[in-house]
Write a protein that holds these residues in place. Structure first.
Motif, mmCIF file in Angstrom:
data_model
loop_
_atom_site.group_PDB
_atom_site.id
_atom_site.type_symbol
_atom_site.label_atom_id
_atom_site.label_comp_id
_atom_site.label_asym_id
_atom_site.label_seq_id
_atom_site.Cartn_x
_atom_site.Cartn_y
_atom_site.Cartn_z
ATOM 1 N N SER A 99 31.987 35.392 49.148
ATOM 2 C CA SER A 99 32.412 36.769 48.956
ATOM 3 C C SER A 99 33.629 37.097 49.814
ATOM 4 N N GLN B 138 33.462 42.886 42.087
ATOM 5 C CA GLN B 138 34.824 43.143 42.540
ATOM 6 C C GLN B 138 35.800 43.347 41.385
ATOM 7 N N ARG B 139 35.262 43.360 40.158
ATOM 8 C CA ARG B 139 36.056 43.591 38.944
ATOM 9 C C ARG B 139 37.191 42.571 38.786
ATOM 10 N N ILE B 140 36.851 41.327 39.092
ATOM 11 C CA ILE B 140 37.808 40.231 38.938
ATOM 12 C C ILE B 140 37.479 39.475 37.659
ATOM 13 N N CYS C 7 41.691 37.396 46.145
ATOM 14 C CA CYS C 7 41.816 38.008 44.821
ATOM 15 C C CYS C 7 41.635 39.517 44.879
ATOM 16 N N ASN C 8 41.973 40.146 43.789
ATOM 17 C CA ASN C 8 41.730 41.568 43.562
ATOM 18 C C ASN C 8 41.625 41.762 42.058
ATOM 19 N N PRO C 9 41.334 42.965 41.590
ATOM 20 C CA PRO C 9 41.161 43.146 40.142
ATOM 21 C C PRO C 9 42.358 42.735 39.287
ATOM 22 N N SER C 10 43.512 42.561 39.911
ATOM 23 C CA SER C 10 44.672 42.104 39.133
ATOM 24 C C SER C 10 44.757 40.585 39.088
ATOM 25 N N GLN D 116 43.437 37.432 57.735
ATOM 26 C CA GLN D 116 42.939 38.405 56.764
ATOM 27 C C GLN D 116 41.488 38.126 56.372
ATOM 28 N N ALA E 274 38.308 40.697 56.706
ATOM 29 C CA ALA E 274 37.295 40.912 55.664
ATOM 30 C C ALA E 274 35.893 40.782 56.246
ATOM 31 N N SER F 95 37.382 38.020 48.333
ATOM 32 C CA SER F 95 38.036 39.298 48.628
ATOM 33 C C SER F 95 39.352 39.096 49.370
#
Length: 452
Positions: free
Chosen positions: A167, A197-199, A174-177, A316, A320, A171
């Motif tokens: 997880s 996460q809407r990926i 990636c992101n939803p885009s 990063q 997270a 995060s």
């Protein structure tokens, strides 16, 4: 005089053949409890006339149901429901992928007494540093090295298990885009994480060694703009048990380098080091997040995982971690420290490997060539079959009081798949229950032996 059958004849509403429609209708009614054990079924000719189908169709359908253990033929009397409705009693759970239970009460008592004699109260009186205490990171890094993954402890973050590690990596990248690429059949947890996460997820076709490099290359060439990541389990893949050879690992890394995407490597099913099969993180440390845990190799309640992030992504990833978990349980850390310093971890690991070997051999003796025989030690097996057959097996097994992994939960892409099948988890049930469950599943599958 024959008893009248309580069953109201019908055919299932589908476009399948009359045989399959009759089998489906009767199986559903038996498994749903609308018919009881010992209930008589209609005579062949009577049923054929009422449904306007051939007598041969009824005969074929009854034979299929008899092979599955749902009905039985009594010479001179007819066909009767044979299924005992065991689903009202204790369930046998083959859906939880946990290691065999080898820790005894005596071992646990000895561990807790040893911790009590040497415990540092400071461990329980303050928050640890983000990523864990240095000593615990060193110990876990040494454990990972014993599995073939060498790393600097300062590059390792303690997490609440491998799922938490995955997880965090997802995060951070990636992101939803973005897009998550993974095996066509994959770990249900990563599917849930991506959806949360809407990926978007793209399932990559597989063969006997896992992801097919050429297929991954083609899909990456036409991917949507935005960040992309490959999630993969190279050893004892969950759920199919596929293991990548060295060349396959090198090819996957080459494809990811060519398209400049990151990799999340889930290595929880590696039970021992194999120098010929290095982790992807050893082949491509600059782009690979390595996730592992002690819950799969030692004990499911020891929720301690480790995440090794590429140097360029470490800061990063640490952020997270700070946002999702303050600390790993101090008691779990104390147990880990005790086991890794007194040799208990190695003893438990070997016992799990030995028991896993025994359970896989039992499954192979019952399920035969319908099971994909793994070439690594583990405690789950894979039965390749069509999506329709997999869903039917799940339904019928549940009627017998056996829970198996829902086929839809492991499919990266919804709908029928060339890589479909059913995962059976062998670690959790007592061995007698496991034998009973596997024998029942064998009877539900035509072509499988019903006894061992």
């Amino acid at each position: 005089m024959h008893l009248t059958s309580p069953w109201v004849p019908r055919l299932a509403d589908s476009s399948a053949s009359p045989v399959d429609r009759l089998v489906s209708a009767l199986a559903d009614d038996i498994l749903e409890g609308q018919l009881d054990t010992g209930d008589r079924l209609p005579a062949h000719r009577d049923l054929a006339d009422r449904l306007r189908i051939g007598v041969g169709t009824v005969t074929k359908a009854y034979k299929v149901l008899e092979r599955r253990g749902l009905v039985r033929s009594v010479k001179g009397s007819g066909m009767f429901v044979a299924l005992a409705q065991t689903r009202r009693g204790p369930l046998i759970d083959l859906s939880r992928n946990a290691p065999p239970m080898v820790m005894t009460t005596r071992l646990l008592t000895r561990t807790l007494m040893a911790i009590a004699r040497r415990v540092d109260s400071g461990l329980f009186n303050d928050y640890p540093p983000i990523g864990g205490h240095d000593e615990h990171r060193r110990l876990l890094a040494r454990w990972f090295a014993g599995l073939g993954m060498d790393t600097d402890p300062q590059h390792l973050l303690l997490t609440g298990g491998a799922h938490h590690s995955v997880s965090l990596a997802l995060s951070a990248i990636c992101n939803p885009s973005g897009t998550l690429f993974t095996e066509a059949q994959t770990y249900p947890g990563v599917i849930a994480l991506a959806r949360h996460q809407r990926i978007p997820i793209v399932g990559v076709p597989m063969d006997g060694e896992g992801i097919v490099p050429e297929a991954l290359d083609q899909l990456l060439a036409v991917r949507q703009p935005g960040p992309a990541v490959l999630y993969v389990t190279p050893t004892m893949q969950n759920p199919t048990t596929a293991t990548m050879g060295l060349v396959r690992r090198q090819d996957i890394v080459a494809v990811c380098r060519r398209h400049d995407i990151m990799i999340i490597e889930d290595d929880v099913y590696t039970l021992f080091a194999n120098p010929e099969l290095p982790p992807l993180a050893m082949l491509a440390p600059e782009r690979t997040f390595y996730a592992n845990s002690m819950s799969k190799t030692l004990n499911p309640t020891l929720r301690i995982g480790g995440l090794i992030a590429p140097a360029t992504m470490f800061a990063q990833t640490e952020e997270a971690l700070r946002a999702t978990a303050i600390m790993v349980s101090p008691l779990s850390c104390a147990v880990m420290e005790q086991w890794l310093t007194d040799g208990t971890a190695e003893t438990i690991s070997q016992a799990i490997q030995d028991e896993s070997k025994r359970r896989v051999a039992l499954a192979l003796s019952i399920l035969g060539d319908r099971m994909q025989a793994p070439d690594q030690r583990g405690y789950h097996v894979w039965l390749p079959m069509s999506t329709h057959e997999a869903l039917q097996l799940e339904h019928e097994a549940k009627g017998l009081g056996i829970l198996i992994t829902p086929p839809a939960s492991t499919a990266a892409n919804p709908g029928p798949s060339a890589n479909s099948g059913v995962r059976l988890c062998l670690g959790a049930p007592p061995i007698a229950d496991l034998r009973t469950a596997l024998s029942s599943i064998a009877r539900l599958q035509p072509g499988m032996p019903s006894t061992i």
